[in-house]
Design a protein around this motif. Sequence first.
Motif, PDB file in Angstrom:
ATOM      1  N   PRO A  27       0.825  -1.210   0.000  1.00  0.00           N
ATOM      2  CA  PRO A  27       0.000   0.000   0.000  1.00  0.00           C
ATOM      3  C   PRO A  27       0.858   1.259   0.000  1.00  0.00           C
ATOM      4  N   ALA A  28       0.335   2.298  -0.599  1.00  0.00           N
ATOM      5  CA  ALA A  28       1.025   3.588  -0.632  1.00  0.00           C
ATOM      6  C   ALA A  28       1.043   4.178   0.772  1.00  0.00           C
ATOM      7  N   PRO A  29       2.026   5.017   1.056  1.00  0.00           N
ATOM      8  CA  PRO A  29       2.051   5.635   2.385  1.00  0.00           C
ATOM      9  C   PRO A  29       0.788   6.459   2.622  1.00  0.00           C
ATOM     10  N   ILE A  30       0.347   6.453   3.858  1.00  0.00           N
ATOM     11  CA  ILE A  30      -0.872   7.178   4.204  1.00  0.00           C
ATOM     12  C   ILE A  30      -0.628   8.681   4.134  1.00  0.00           C
ATOM     13  N   LEU A  31       0.536   9.121   4.553  1.00  0.00           N
ATOM     14  CA  LEU A  31       0.834  10.540   4.625  1.00  0.00           C
ATOM     15  C   LEU A  31       2.086  10.827   3.816  1.00  0.00           C
ATOM     16  N   GLU A  32       1.999  11.754   2.894  1.00  0.00           N
ATOM     17  CA  GLU A  32       3.186  12.185   2.170  1.00  0.00           C
ATOM     18  C   GLU A  32       3.680  13.463   2.825  1.00  0.00           C
ATOM     19  N   LEU A  33       4.976  13.562   2.978  1.00  0.00           N
ATOM     20  CA  LEU A  33       5.560  14.707   3.667  1.00  0.00           C
ATOM     21  C   LEU A  33       5.750  15.889   2.720  1.00  0.00           C
ATOM     22  N   THR A  34       5.598  17.072   3.263  1.00  0.00           N
ATOM     23  CA  THR A  34       5.847  18.291   2.497  1.00  0.00           C
ATOM     24  C   THR A  34       7.359  18.506   2.416  1.00  0.00           C
ATOM     25  N   PRO A  35       7.839  19.372   1.520  1.00  0.00           N
ATOM     26  CA  PRO A  35       9.270  19.650   1.468  1.00  0.00           C
ATOM     27  C   PRO A  35       9.833  20.115   2.817  1.00  0.00           C
ATOM     28  N   ALA A  36       9.087  20.947   3.548  1.00  0.00           N
ATOM     29  CA  ALA A  36       9.571  21.420   4.850  1.00  0.00           C
ATOM     30  C   ALA A  36       9.681  20.268   5.850  1.00  0.00           C
ATOM     31  N   GLU A  37       8.714  19.351   5.800  1.00  0.00           N
ATOM     32  CA  GLU A  37       8.761  18.203   6.712  1.00  0.00           C
ATOM     33  C   GLU A  37       9.910  17.268   6.347  1.00  0.00           C
ATOM     34  N   LEU A  38      10.128  17.051   5.053  1.00  0.00           N
ATOM     35  CA  LEU A  38      11.261  16.223   4.619  1.00  0.00           C
ATOM     36  C   LEU A  38      12.583  16.846   5.044  1.00  0.00           C
ATOM     37  N   ALA A  39      12.683  18.168   4.914  1.00  0.00           N
ATOM     38  CA  ALA A  39      13.919  18.868   5.273  1.00  0.00           C
ATOM     39  C   ALA A  39      14.243  18.693   6.751  1.00  0.00           C
ATOM     40  N   ASP A  48      18.619  12.740  -0.799  1.00  0.00           N
ATOM     41  CA  ASP A  48      17.295  13.350  -0.902  1.00  0.00           C
ATOM     42  C   ASP A  48      17.323  14.806  -0.438  1.00  0.00           C
ATOM     43  N   LEU A  49      18.123  15.098   0.571  1.00  0.00           N
ATOM     44  CA  LEU A  49      18.254  16.488   1.025  1.00  0.00           C
ATOM     45  C   LEU A  49      18.863  17.357  -0.069  1.00  0.00           C
ATOM     46  N   ALA A  50      19.852  16.821  -0.779  1.00  0.00           N
ATOM     47  CA  ALA A  50      20.469  17.572  -1.876  1.00  0.00           C
ATOM     48  C   ALA A  50      19.447  17.840  -2.975  1.00  0.00           C
ATOM     49  N   ASP A  51      18.672  16.827  -3.330  1.00  0.00           N
ATOM     50  CA  ASP A  51      17.629  17.020  -4.340  1.00  0.00           C
ATOM     51  C   ASP A  51      16.613  18.049  -3.873  1.00  0.00           C
ATOM     52  N   LEU A  52      16.249  17.957  -2.614  1.00  0.00           N
ATOM     53  CA  LEU A  52      15.277  18.878  -2.038  1.00  0.00           C
ATOM     54  C   LEU A  52      15.804  20.313  -2.081  1.00  0.00           C
ATOM     55  N   ALA A  53      17.066  20.502  -1.737  1.00  0.00           N
ATOM     56  CA  ALA A  53      17.667  21.836  -1.753  1.00  0.00           C
ATOM     57  C   ALA A  53      17.680  22.413  -3.166  1.00  0.00           C
ATOM     58  N   TYR A  54      17.920  21.567  -4.138  1.00  0.00           N
ATOM     59  CA  TYR A  54      17.977  22.011  -5.528  1.00  0.00           C
ATOM     60  C   TYR A  54      16.587  22.359  -6.058  1.00  0.00           C
ATOM     61  N   LEU A  55      15.601  21.545  -5.703  1.00  0.00           N
ATOM     62  CA  LEU A  55      14.261  21.712  -6.262  1.00  0.00           C
ATOM     63  C   LEU A  55      13.347  22.620  -5.450  1.00  0.00           C
ATOM     64  N   HIS A  56      13.567  22.712  -4.143  1.00  0.00           N
ATOM     65  CA  HIS A  56      12.699  23.483  -3.245  1.00  0.00           C
ATOM     66  C   HIS A  56      13.557  24.366  -2.342  1.00  0.00           C
ATOM     67  N   PRO A  57      13.907  25.559  -2.780  1.00  0.00           N
ATOM     68  CA  PRO A  57      14.791  26.403  -1.974  1.00  0.00           C
ATOM     69  C   PRO A  57      14.144  26.950  -0.708  1.00  0.00           C
ATOM     70  N   GLY A  58      12.851  26.813  -0.540  1.00  0.00           N
ATOM     71  CA  GLY A  58      12.178  27.345   0.648  1.00  0.00           C
ATOM     72  C   GLY A  58      12.728  26.829   1.969  1.00  0.00           C
ATOM     73  N   PRO A  59      12.875  25.512   2.128  1.00  0.00           N
ATOM     74  CA  PRO A  59      13.334  25.000   3.427  1.00  0.00           C
ATOM     75  C   PRO A  59      14.858  24.861   3.546  1.00  0.00           C
ATOM     76  N   LEU A  60      15.626  25.707   2.862  1.00  0.00           N
ATOM     77  CA  LEU A  60      17.087  25.586   2.934  1.00  0.00           C
ATOM     78  C   LEU A  60      17.633  25.635   4.359  1.00  0.00           C
ATOM     79  N   PRO A  61      17.143  26.520   5.249  1.00  0.00           N
ATOM     80  CA  PRO A  61      17.680  26.514   6.617  1.00  0.00           C
ATOM     81  C   PRO A  61      17.436  25.182   7.332  1.00  0.00           C
ATOM     82  N   ALA A  62      16.280  24.579   7.127  1.00  0.00           N
ATOM     83  CA  ALA A  62      15.990  23.290   7.760  1.00  0.00           C
ATOM     84  C   ALA A  62      16.862  22.186   7.168  1.00  0.00           C
ATOM     85  N   ILE A  63      17.121  22.260   5.866  1.00  0.00           N
ATOM     86  CA  ILE A  63      17.998  21.266   5.235  1.00  0.00           C
ATOM     87  C   ILE A  63      19.403  21.371   5.812  1.00  0.00           C
ATOM     88  N   ALA A  64      19.907  22.596   5.940  1.00  0.00           N
ATOM     89  CA  ALA A  64      21.254  22.798   6.488  1.00  0.00           C
ATOM     90  C   ALA A  64      21.344  22.333   7.934  1.00  0.00           C
TER      91      ALA A  64
END
Length: 94
Positions: A27-39, A48-64
């Motif tokens: 089964p597919a996951p019940i909840l998919e995480l937002t970029p901020a939650e993944l970060a 995945d963090l590198a991909d996220l930083a490249y594709l979604h610059p919004g949560p850069l502080p959380a990624i770092a």
Amino acid sequence: MHRSRYPAGKLLPALPAALPQLMEPVPAPILELTPAELAADRATSAGDLADLAYLHPGPLPAIAANPSAYPELREWIAAAGDRPAPGGPTCSVG
């Protein structure tokens, strides 16, 4: 003429009767995480963090701040500042 040492139809062993139950779709996951939650998620891989930083610059502080982020990614984020990621959306005022 090449002859196989395996008789025709005997290449695979008999499959257990339980195999169809094991092949049911996962089964597919019940909840998919937002970029901020993944970060912010410590379980997010460094790649995945590198991909996220490249594709979604919004949560850069959380990624770092994520312990899974590797030093070069943190340096890239610090150098990027407020600039959009390469290939990312841009805004131009005409």
